[in-house]
Design an enzyme around this catalytic site. Sequence first.
Site, PDB file in Angstrom:
ATOM      1  N   GLU A  13      -7.765  27.175  18.094  1.00 52.70           N
ATOM      2  CA  GLU A  13      -9.191  27.497  17.998  1.00 52.70           C
ATOM      3  C   GLU A  13     -10.034  26.225  17.951  1.00 52.70           C
ATOM      4  O   GLU A  13      -9.709  25.274  17.227  1.00 52.70           O
ATOM      5  CB  GLU A  13      -9.405  28.345  16.737  1.00 52.70           C
ATOM      6  CG  GLU A  13     -10.815  28.840  16.586  1.00 52.70           C
ATOM      7  CD  GLU A  13     -11.004  29.695  15.325  1.00 52.70           C
ATOM      8  OE1 GLU A  13     -10.006  30.250  14.801  1.00 52.70           O
ATOM      9  OE2 GLU A  13     -12.155  29.789  14.864  1.00 52.70           O
TER      10      GLU A  13
ATOM     11  N   HIS B 235     -15.688  37.011   2.785  1.00 54.96           N
ATOM     12  CA  HIS B 235     -16.403  35.778   3.141  1.00 54.96           C
ATOM     13  C   HIS B 235     -17.706  35.505   2.388  1.00 54.96           C
ATOM     14  O   HIS B 235     -18.531  34.734   2.882  1.00 54.96           O
ATOM     15  CB  HIS B 235     -16.720  35.773   4.659  1.00 54.96           C
ATOM     16  CG  HIS B 235     -15.525  35.684   5.554  1.00 54.96           C
ATOM     17  ND1 HIS B 235     -14.619  36.689   5.699  1.00 54.96           N
ATOM     18  CD2 HIS B 235     -15.100  34.693   6.378  1.00 54.96           C
ATOM     19  CE1 HIS B 235     -13.688  36.350   6.576  1.00 54.96           C
ATOM     20  NE2 HIS B 235     -13.945  35.131   6.988  1.00 54.96           N
TER      21      HIS B 235
ATOM     22  N   GLY C  76     -11.606  33.811   0.046  1.00 54.65           N
ATOM     23  CA  GLY C  76     -10.501  33.968   0.996  1.00 54.65           C
ATOM     24  C   GLY C  76     -10.633  33.028   2.196  1.00 54.65           C
ATOM     25  O   GLY C  76      -9.639  32.728   2.857  1.00 54.65           O
ATOM     26  N   HIS C  77     -11.821  32.590   2.469  1.00 60.13           N
ATOM     27  CA  HIS C  77     -12.021  31.584   3.539  1.00 60.13           C
ATOM     28  C   HIS C  77     -12.705  30.380   2.910  1.00 60.13           C
ATOM     29  O   HIS C  77     -13.894  30.412   2.601  1.00 60.13           O
ATOM     30  CB  HIS C  77     -12.854  32.144   4.683  1.00 60.13           C
ATOM     31  CG  HIS C  77     -12.781  31.323   5.949  1.00 60.13           C
ATOM     32  ND1 HIS C  77     -12.862  29.936   5.943  1.00 60.13           N
ATOM     33  CD2 HIS C  77     -12.622  31.686   7.250  1.00 60.13           C
ATOM     34  CE1 HIS C  77     -12.760  29.497   7.184  1.00 60.13           C
ATOM     35  NE2 HIS C  77     -12.605  30.521   7.994  1.00 60.13           N
TER      36      HIS C  77
ATOM     37  N   GLU D 176      -4.368  33.508  13.702  1.00 59.72           N
ATOM     38  CA  GLU D 176      -5.255  32.408  14.101  1.00 59.72           C
ATOM     39  C   GLU D 176      -4.773  31.108  13.466  1.00 59.72           C
ATOM     40  O   GLU D 176      -5.561  30.316  12.956  1.00 59.72           O
ATOM     41  CB  GLU D 176      -6.703  32.668  13.676  1.00 59.72           C
ATOM     42  CG  GLU D 176      -7.287  33.950  14.273  1.00 59.72           C
ATOM     43  CD  GLU D 176      -8.808  34.018  14.157  1.00 59.72           C
ATOM     44  OE1 GLU D 176      -9.449  34.238  15.183  1.00 59.72           O
ATOM     45  OE2 GLU D 176      -9.333  33.839  13.053  1.00 59.72           O
TER      46      GLU D 176
ATOM     47  N   HIS E 166      -3.952  30.477   8.425  1.00 57.32           N
ATOM     48  CA  HIS E 166      -5.133  30.385   9.286  1.00 57.32           C
ATOM     49  C   HIS E 166      -5.578  28.931   9.372  1.00 57.32           C
ATOM     50  O   HIS E 166      -5.837  28.280   8.366  1.00 57.32           O
ATOM     51  CB  HIS E 166      -6.213  31.261   8.658  1.00 57.32           C
ATOM     52  CG  HIS E 166      -7.451  31.415   9.472  1.00 57.32           C
ATOM     53  ND1 HIS E 166      -8.523  30.566   9.352  1.00 57.32           N
ATOM     54  CD2 HIS E 166      -7.801  32.339  10.388  1.00 57.32           C
ATOM     55  CE1 HIS E 166      -9.489  30.969  10.174  1.00 57.32           C
ATOM     56  NE2 HIS E 166      -9.082  32.045  10.816  1.00 57.32           N
TER      57      HIS E 166
ATOM     58  N   CYS F   7     -18.118  31.728  15.674  1.00 55.77           N
ATOM     59  CA  CYS F   7     -17.960  30.572  14.783  1.00 55.77           C
ATOM     60  C   CYS F   7     -17.852  29.258  15.551  1.00 55.77           C
ATOM     61  O   CYS F   7     -18.414  28.235  15.154  1.00 55.77           O
ATOM     62  CB  CYS F   7     -16.738  30.753  13.883  1.00 55.77           C
ATOM     63  SG  CYS F   7     -15.226  31.145  14.771  1.00 55.77           S
TER      64      CYS F   7
END
Lengths: 634, 634
Positions: free
Chosen positions: B329, B135, B186-187, B313, B261, B397
């Site tokens: 989420e 991240h 990656g995010h 997720e 995700h 988050c």
Amino acid sequence: MSRFVPMRFVDVHIEGRFWRERLETVLARTIPSQHVQLAEHGILESLTLPKPPPPLRFPRNEHNFTVQVFWDSDVGKWIEAASYALSHRRDPEIEAKIETIIDDLEKAQAPDGYLNCWYLQREPEKRWTNLRDNHELYNLGHLLEGAIAYFLATGRRRLLTMLERYVDHVRETFGPGAGQKRGYCGHQEIELALVRLYRLTGERKHLELASYFIDERGRQPHYFDQEAADRGDDPKKFWAKSYEYNQSHKPVREQDRVVGHAVRAMYMYSAMADLAAELSDDSLKRACELLWQDVMASKIYITSGLGPAAANEGFTEAYDLPNDTAYAETCASVALIFWAQRMLHLDLDGKYADVLEQALFNGALTGLSRDGEHYFYSNPLDSDGRHRRWAWHTCPCCTMNASRLVASVGGYFVSHSDDAIAFHLYGGIATSVTLKSGKVTLRETSDYPWSGDIRIELEPEQAAEFTLKLRIPGWSRAAKASVNGQAIAVEPSTTNGYLSISRKWQAGDVVELDLPMPPERVYAHPSVRMDVGRVALKRGPLVYCVEQVDNAEGPVQRLRLPRRSKVGIKRRSDLFDGIVVLAAEALRLDDREWSDTLYRREPPAEERVTLTALPYYLWSNREKGSMTVWLAEA
Amino acid sequence: MSRFVPMRFVDVHIEGRFWRERLETVLARTIPSQHVQLAEHGILESLTLPKPPPPLRFPRNEHNFTVQVFWDSDVGKWIEAASYALSHRRDPEIEAKIETIIDDLEKAQAPDGYLNCWYLQREPEKRWTNLRDNHELYNLGHLLEGAIAYFLATGRRRLLTMLERYVDHVRETFGPGAGQKRGYCGHQEIELALVRLYRLTGERKHLELASYFIDERGRQPHYFDQEAADRGDDPKKFWAKSYEYNQSHKPVREQDRVVGHAVRAMYMYSAMADLAAELSDDSLKRACELLWQDVMASKIYITSGLGPAAANEGFTEAYDLPNDTAYAETCASVALIFWAQRMLHLDLDGKYADVLEQALFNGALTGLSRDGEHYFYSNPLDSDGRHRRWAWHTCPCCTMNASRLVASVGGYFVSHSDDAIAFHLYGGIATSVTLKSGKVTLRETSDYPWSGDIRIELEPEQAAEFTLKLRIPGWSRAAKASVNGQAIAVEPSTTNGYLSISRKWQAGDVVELDLPMPPERVYAHPSVRMDVGRVALKRGPLVYCVEQVDNAEGPVQRLRLPRRSKVGIKRRSDLFDGIVVLAAEALRLDDREWSDTLYRREPPAEERVTLTALPYYLWSNREKGSMTVWLAEA
């Protein structure tokens, strides 16, 4: 009246086609293929304590735990299953394989008798430091059950003698005496194995050790707290959060709610029932009865699956029985059979046999594929088709629970006392029972569970008075019975689920029992929120499901069964060597006039279709597709 | 016609009671309490790089991952939310807290501009070695969005300047040039933050870097493969199994299925839509449209929840929308709002505003409690009552996604071009828009979403021709409109969901819009197996649910709503400062005549009751109890 004891499985010859097929499959395919898997997955090699230890195949998880700590138990359960097979027919190849395993274990065993391949190989200095997580006594329990079965099948006592030495070491290590540990295993199993050892040897010290472990469990100060502190861990940081997980949250006699890991619970209750019987301990019996009541009133799936949650592989709240995420581990249903059989023999109350039968035909049998080489670990009652049988598992506990159950299934059919014979299950068996009055040869002929027409021929060596008790299943209505063609009034002669026929029996006497098996709708208690507005189908002991392969295109969850729709039966000789399926007119939601939208104001149109339902234990043996047990009712 | 751009939230004054309450709660309670939580959980301390590093509060999981690697992002999001609050009204205490954070970050920043507190403190030699999991660029993205918001609120540029240096370092580190890494995060998140930086500064290099990250994603050879190999890891052993998890399984323009995700996906699609707009890139726009179609056709809950599965997720199969285990989420619904807003501004198609509104009132708003200090991370549509709001989370988050959304909600109401003003949402706002023809002051008055009676007063500085575009929500039927009391035919003047009124506007002109809000039944596509035989209730943009506290004893899942039962509305001034609930005659399964059995042949009896339904976003603000959105229909 003397106590009823079950016939040994080896003395009950399975003749009926239903169990004959399962038994032959297990003997011919399951047991050999399980040995191949044990070898391929490094489990057999682990018994040789290779130096240096190979890297872990299953790395430790975040709780510092690896499934490899219970590999010994998988070996023990395979020996047990294979030995049951040997009891049916000897097989030098299988015996050679078992002997090789025993050779390895013999080399591994420490001079003081200790025998746990994980610890001996990887952390010998840490033995008995983490009973909470690391399954040492559990492993011994399964090895011991395997050794007993092997001894009974072959007369070979080497493994059993080795394990008796290990048990002696355990007896020295654990207990209330000075220098002893007041511990017990985080995964119950040793207790029921010790009762079995006691029953085999008659040595009371084994019963006492089992009793010690059960009595000690859940006492304060809590052993797992002390043990964690001794390791330098914070006892409060138990990964499973509560000792309910392993049923050590309070002394067992104070437990009245079924909690925690389902297999641990069932093994413990089985041992408690064993001890209640052997020690005539009414406080243990009473605890078992309360726990039984709790699980039956609110915590069991219609399939006899137990433990809805994956998180603890176990129980949650009352009525929390989700269908698609049901964990319902195969092992838990197998273990429920163990518990039910023990409860049954406390009082010969048919309610226990009803659950035993239901667990056998549904929760347990579904765990083993038709080909005998694929398994279910968890058993949802609803699937979009992604849940499939697998050839092996990271934690292969269920595989050998399935094989050892089927290989010894004959042991659940018949019990006897001094002067009575009780049939619990039907399906085609032959056996001989020795009563006070002499030997009686029995043959039960039926196509059960496909048909409820049952015929029992009796051949006493000489005419003799005794009681024949026939279980009238809780699911049956309007059962009929006759002796030599003479009708018997079933209801007045039935107590606690058993029809009793006391008379002077002659060779050639024939009893006929007719248990009608109309298809039935079953509804769940309104508090089971997942099943509101839903209906399940049963026939006899079998729970049915609807599988996509029999119901054309689209997910089966689109089907709705009108309440007034008649459910019929169809004999299908083309399916699985001949089974009975259910059929009914149903409605299928139609998506042809849906556009790209996912939600809309108008309800979907419905078309009329014929729904076909299959026994639940048979699902996922053909092509991939959706499945459901609880159908929306229209 | 020039492009529509949204009004800045700070230029839209919220006057209506619905949003005023949410906004005041966030300003007065949520933002201060989030600072307390950041302090209490060690997140603020981590910015000071304490030596020696304290032990991990959240130990690494089995994938060697700890949530602490993204603590910087939580700080960035809090600064962003707090700065939006400052834009509403300055607050020296909050500003001092932000300045302290900036002091810490300034001390932490490396001479080359690198600024990641996890790596700088704990493994400085490992920076940029695990973009897949750790991240770093995601953290920068959130810090950057925070810095921009803080600059806009206060004019203070220190944090922004620091981060521009960090962005310069990133630009040197990543790219196709010799010695550069061809990586991306990656995010996803940095991409949309860079577009925002470009829009603020006009510096094209930021847009180009965002574009680089998007274009590079999913190319072969795969960067995450190379990076894993460089670390000495087996690239095939990616814990999430597939690069679908982070949407790098193929180049973004080839993606047409929503996978992985959910938050990652939504952030990426938002950035893609941003770049499609800024670069007039039709291939990116086309990919966004296909992905939009995929999610809307089969992968979104009626509440706008996204991503059914906890395991990733994120997304699974089409139509796989379980209610009780829905992950959904909060962050994913917030991010859907970001994406929808960007899509809306590509074409001004009301279908995007419909989803924006639906996500706002249902999927996102449910994440924040009435008291402003409790949150939902996952948002099931069915609960036995065990799912409750929490005060903080291991991975916080969602908390700051809720606060930054509400604190900037004004930014979603109105857009304008050179010669047109478009209303997307209603609820009581006042603003001034500068068109080519001059300034126009607008006041929209309504009690939306409780009522669809909307009044808009226009005050152009001088009479001017322009177009007023009013969104006619997709859910509305029979909308009526008038200008100064003169009716307008809505349907013929409505294109792509917007009613266009072009005329010469005078000061004092009044437009009235009437959007009738009858309660409605909604059905899911027949392939959503969980919703077969079920119905949901909506009114206007609000999805309703049935909560136990309003429906007397027993789980609400026992209720069945007959199809012919009339659903009415009730204004409840006693609930949450005045809301509209729905009421209908329903049937409740009755368990009074059930014995101890869990299953039986007879269906349960039913009693007639009045069902009360509450807007979904309000559930779990009172006493604990069951809740469901999809009711069994009788």
